[in-house]
Design a protein around this motif. Structure first.
Motif, PDB file in Angstrom:
ATOM      1  N   GLN A  47      18.292 -78.042  45.180  1.00 58.86           N
ATOM      2  CA  GLN A  47      17.955 -78.323  43.791  1.00 58.86           C
ATOM      3  C   GLN A  47      16.859 -79.373  43.697  1.00 58.86           C
ATOM      4  O   GLN A  47      15.910 -79.234  42.918  1.00 58.86           O
ATOM      5  N   LEU A  80      13.529 -77.755  44.775  1.00 56.25           N
ATOM      6  CA  LEU A  80      12.993 -76.837  43.772  1.00 56.25           C
ATOM      7  C   LEU A  80      12.394 -77.591  42.592  1.00 56.25           C
ATOM      8  O   LEU A  80      11.341 -77.205  42.067  1.00 56.25           O
ATOM      9  N   GLU A  81      13.037 -78.657  42.158  1.00 61.79           N
ATOM     10  CA  GLU A  81      12.492 -79.451  41.061  1.00 61.79           C
ATOM     11  C   GLU A  81      11.164 -80.080  41.467  1.00 61.79           C
ATOM     12  O   GLU A  81      10.245 -80.217  40.650  1.00 61.79           O
ATOM     13  N   GLN A 114       8.508 -77.414  41.403  1.00 59.31           N
ATOM     14  CA  GLN A 114       8.152 -77.096  40.023  1.00 59.31           C
ATOM     15  C   GLN A 114       7.003 -77.971  39.531  1.00 59.31           C
ATOM     16  O   GLN A 114       6.096 -77.503  38.838  1.00 59.31           O
ATOM     17  N   PHE A 131      20.478 -71.352  41.581  1.00 53.19           N
ATOM     18  CA  PHE A 131      19.238 -72.067  41.285  1.00 53.19           C
ATOM     19  C   PHE A 131      18.257 -71.184  40.508  1.00 53.19           C
ATOM     20  O   PHE A 131      17.067 -71.473  40.449  1.00 53.19           O
ATOM     21  N   GLU A 141      17.650 -70.577  37.311  1.00 48.49           N
ATOM     22  CA  GLU A 141      16.932 -71.114  36.159  1.00 48.49           C
ATOM     23  C   GLU A 141      15.785 -72.015  36.604  1.00 48.49           C
ATOM     24  O   GLU A 141      14.672 -71.949  36.047  1.00 48.49           O
ATOM     25  N   THR A 142      16.020 -72.863  37.597  1.00 48.29           N
ATOM     26  CA  THR A 142      14.955 -73.721  38.107  1.00 48.29           C
ATOM     27  C   THR A 142      13.848 -72.879  38.732  1.00 48.29           C
ATOM     28  O   THR A 142      12.654 -73.151  38.554  1.00 48.29           O
ATOM     29  N   THR A 143      14.234 -71.835  39.458  1.00 45.95           N
ATOM     30  CA  THR A 143      13.243 -70.961  40.090  1.00 45.95           C
ATOM     31  C   THR A 143      12.402 -70.243  39.044  1.00 45.95           C
ATOM     32  O   THR A 143      11.190 -70.078  39.219  1.00 45.95           O
ATOM     33  N   ARG A 200      11.590 -71.400  36.168  1.00 46.64           N
ATOM     34  CA  ARG A 200      10.630 -72.381  35.661  1.00 46.64           C
ATOM     35  C   ARG A 200       9.472 -72.564  36.639  1.00 46.64           C
ATOM     36  O   ARG A 200       8.319 -72.768  36.233  1.00 46.64           O
TER      37      ARG A 200
END
Length: 274
Positions: A113, A116-117, A120, A149, A151-153, A155
């Motif tokens: 997480q 990934l953030e 982003q 993950f 939703e983060t992906t 984005r």
């Protein structure tokens, strides 16, 4: 140890939150009797980014996937918002991306997480977004669309494809639209509509790929969901807009049903023909 190196492109970014009981002031953070600057002060060699510190623009960042420790240092130059003539990666950059893929596949949930953030924020830079879109990292990101993950992906894919036509085409080469559409059908999160819009808008190939999925009935159904309605209508308006759509592309949907369901908010509801 596994590391990922990148260039920071946002003005400030907090990579690790300060402990809840830490005293956070304007210029420093104090925790268990130890105080340090609230803004990370880079040097020419890597040093640890402490919890809660803001990392400024234009740094090389390195993460140890095993410990979660983030390191950063100065760089000589930063290229922002320019598309390079040669987008092929150097051996070092390829190695960094390979290490990133390993981290996405093998890190624990917290590390994934956090990583990934971080990605982003990086992909808003056109150079980095294009490099990642052309790399094998997209396979790891596509797999993440079917995970916790997702939703983060989504984005990340949205940021990567925003105002970046070359990155859009690189993802279209990898059949990104049917992959994202499948994930949207599975998860139903409205955030998946954003990368789809980016890939369809002003891109004839992307629009054809999307229309081949025959999405009309499902999109119309989603207009009844207040969380999806606005994004769905924006996507449909982009498909209908003649400035975005080639004259050779026909959109033969049940427009009477659309207009009856959503009202006269669509251009087609005011015309006899597209």
């Amino acid at each position: 140890m596994l590391f990922f190196k990148a260039v920071m492109c946002t003005q400030f970014m907090v990579l690790k939150e300060a402990p809840q009981d830490a005293l956070i002031e304007e210029d420093q953070i104090c925790n268990e009797g130890h105080c340090y600057p609230s803004v990370f002060e880079p040097e020419q060699e890597f040093k640890a980014v402490l919890p809660g510190q803001k990392v400024p623009v234009g740094l090389h960042v390195q993460m140890d996937f095993e410990t979660g420790q983030v390191m950063a240092k100065q760089i000589e130059t930063v290229k922002i918002h320019t598309v390079p003539q040669d987008t092929s990666l150097t051996m070092q950059e390829k190695a960094s991306l390979e290490e990133l893929i390993i981290g996405l596949n093998n890190g624990n949930a917290t590390q994934k997480q956090q990583l990934l953030e971080h990605v982003q924020d990086l992909v808003f830079d056109i150079d980095i977004g294009l490099a990642i879109a052309k790399s094998d990292m997209t396979d790891a990101l596509f797999m993440m669309l079917e995970s916790e993950f997702a939703e983060t992906t989504a984005r990340i894919l949205s940021a990567m494809t925003s105002n970046n036509p070359e990155a859009q085409n690189a993802l279209l080469d990898k059949e990104a639209i049917p992959i994202i559409w499948k994930a949207l059908l599975s998860h139903g999160h409205p955030g998946f509509l954003s990368p789809l819009s980016n890939l369809v808008r002003s891109n004839e190939r992307g629009m054809r790929q999307f229309l081949d999925l025959q999405p009309s009935a499902q999109l119309l159904k989603w207009t009844g969901d207040p969380l999806k309605r606005k994004r769905v209508l924006r996507l449909v308006q982009d498909i209908l807009d003649p400035t975005f759509r080639s004259n050779t592309i026909e959109v033969d949907w049940a427009w009477d049903e659309w207009c009856q369901t959503v009202g006269n908010v669509l251009q087609v509801c005011h015309k006899d023909e597209l």
